[in-house]
Enzyme design. Structure first.
Site, PDB file in Angstrom:
ATOM      1  N   HIS A  92       0.835  -1.202   0.000  1.00  0.00           N
ATOM      2  CA  HIS A  92       0.000   0.000   0.000  1.00  0.00           C
ATOM      3  C   HIS A  92       0.872   1.255   0.000  1.00  0.00           C
ATOM      4  O   HIS A  92       1.947   1.271   0.609  1.00  0.00           O
ATOM      5  CB  HIS A  92      -0.906  -0.008   1.238  1.00  0.00           C
ATOM      6  CG  HIS A  92      -1.964   1.045   1.217  1.00  0.00           C
ATOM      7  ND1 HIS A  92      -1.831   2.252   1.875  1.00  0.00           N
ATOM      8  CD2 HIS A  92      -3.181   1.069   0.615  1.00  0.00           C
ATOM      9  CE1 HIS A  92      -2.926   2.968   1.693  1.00  0.00           C
ATOM     10  NE2 HIS A  92      -3.761   2.279   0.925  1.00  0.00           N
TER      11      HIS A  92
ATOM     12  N   SER B  84      -8.152 -15.314  -1.013  1.00  0.00           N
ATOM     13  CA  SER B  84      -8.480 -13.908  -1.245  1.00  0.00           C
ATOM     14  C   SER B  84      -9.912 -13.747  -1.747  1.00  0.00           C
ATOM     15  O   SER B  84     -10.470 -14.659  -2.364  1.00  0.00           O
ATOM     16  CB  SER B  84      -7.516 -13.306  -2.275  1.00  0.00           C
ATOM     17  OG  SER B  84      -7.867 -11.972  -2.584  1.00  0.00           O
TER      18      SER B  84
END
Length: 370
Positions: free
Chosen positions: A83, A285
């Protein structure tokens, strides 16, 4: 239920575990939430410290700050798909940051990590480990990262922060998932509260080891308290939202929601592929990655996050199969109609999601011009 508290200025000042001179607070709820996460991540109440943050970015900033204070001459290592807040923190703290290459899945390439560690043997390592990357939802292999650090001679000279913004609260409820736990030599974990948990305002949780946070903590006389947080004053409503959600859903409810998200993510991936759309889904995921739509109105309508030639959908508990069907049908319709009868050639996204997931003419002989 929470509406009755909206007219109050609830401010959790300073250290959640120490009284201050401000009486309108929700520290008891904050500590209860922190205790819940401490149990989830296997750390004793007298060994951890944490607080409820404004979101995942603040959690990352705090975790990396603790690492910097432990190792002032350390180097931050983070995969290229980490991120952006990780690289923001490195700039703010003026710490050298080395980007590690990733596999096509988005997971950290530990061979490259090993190589770059060996180039900086004289400096301690501050490592950001992704428990679900931003774009592809990839989970870095914590165990291999720890073994790599030890093999390269970094015993007792590394600090690991785990960025679990989304998946950090999901994988504890997946039986096959690797364990993220303080029983391993990690320094901190952060998650977001407004993602999987669905808190109505941005928030998050960061947990670190009590022995580490003492480096940051300072007495604040006018608060009659101590502080080791980034922001000092914190939203006192968010601990109540989180406490309510955790108690309402419980472990069983959260596990059911995780299973639903994974099931629906597999459904969406298969539907996209059945319709000839290049798509991929990482194991464990709920983030489905697919070819970037050319129609910007469609991107805006569905609020798609795009990067280069790919976009993604994060399948959360509120998403139904009917909504996924509607999304796929509109995507395919827009995809074909946007070419004014000239036909649509599937773009190549093999470099982004792998050859086996790319339906372009070159990589998939069954593909056709629509």
């Amino acid at each position: 239920m929470m509406a009755q508290f909206q007219n109050l200025s609830i401010n959790n000042l300073g250290d959640p575990f120490i009284e201050s001179n401000y009486g309108v607070h929700s520290r008891q709820f904050e500590v209860a939430v922190l205790d819940w996460f401490a149990r989830l991540w296997d750390i004793q109440q007298d060994e951890y410290w944490g607080y409820i943050t404004n979101g995942g970015t603040e959690g990352n900033m705090h975790g990396l700050l603790v690492g910097r204070e432990l190792f002032p001459d350390g180097v931050i290592y983070a995969s290229r798909e980490s991120h952006y807040s990780v690289f923001k923190a490195a700039r703010m703290y003026r710490v050298e940051c080395i980007k590690i290459d990733t596999l096509v899945s988005g997971e950290m390439n530990c061979a490259d990590f090993n190589s770059k560690l060996l180039q900086n043997l004289g400096k301690p390592a501050i490592v950001n480990v992704n428990i679900g990357t931003t774009v592809k939802g990839a989970i870095d292999d914590l165990d291999i990262i720890i073994r790599t650090l030890e093999k390269c001679g970094f015993q007792d000279r590394f600090y690991i922060h785990c960025d679990g913004a989304l998946a950090g609260l999901m994988i504890p409820f997946i039986k096959e998932a690797p364990k993220v736990t303080f029983k391993k030599p990690i320094g901190s974990i952060s998650v977001s509260g407004h993602k999987f948990m669905g808190c109505p305002v941005p928030c998050g949780v960061v947990i670190t080891r009590l022995e580490h946070v003492k480096l940051l903590s300072m007495d604040i006389e006018y608060l009659s308290s101590r502080d080791a947080t980034i922001t000092g004053s914190r939203n006192g409503h968010t601990p109540m939202f989180l406490w309510y959600t955790l108690n309402k859903k419980g472990y069983r409810g959260l596990r059911k929601e995780v299973q639903k998200c994974l099931r629906n993510a597999h459904y969406l991936t298969n539907r996209l592929k059945d319709m000839g759309v290049s798509a991929s889904l990482n194991t464990l995921s709920s983030t489905v990655v697919f070819e970037r739509p050319a129609d910007e109105a469609f991107v805006h309508r569905w609020q798609l996050a795009c990067e280069g030639s790919i976009a993604h959908v994060v399948v959360m508990p509120n998403v139904s199969v009917e909504l996924l069907d509607s999304f796929v049908e509109e995507l395919v319709t827009k995809r074909s109609s946007g070419n004014e009868g000239k036909g649509f050639r599937v773009p190549c996204v093999a470099n982004d999601i792998g050859v086996g997931n790319c339906f372009c003419f070159h990589h998939n002989k069954k593909s056709r011009i629509a």
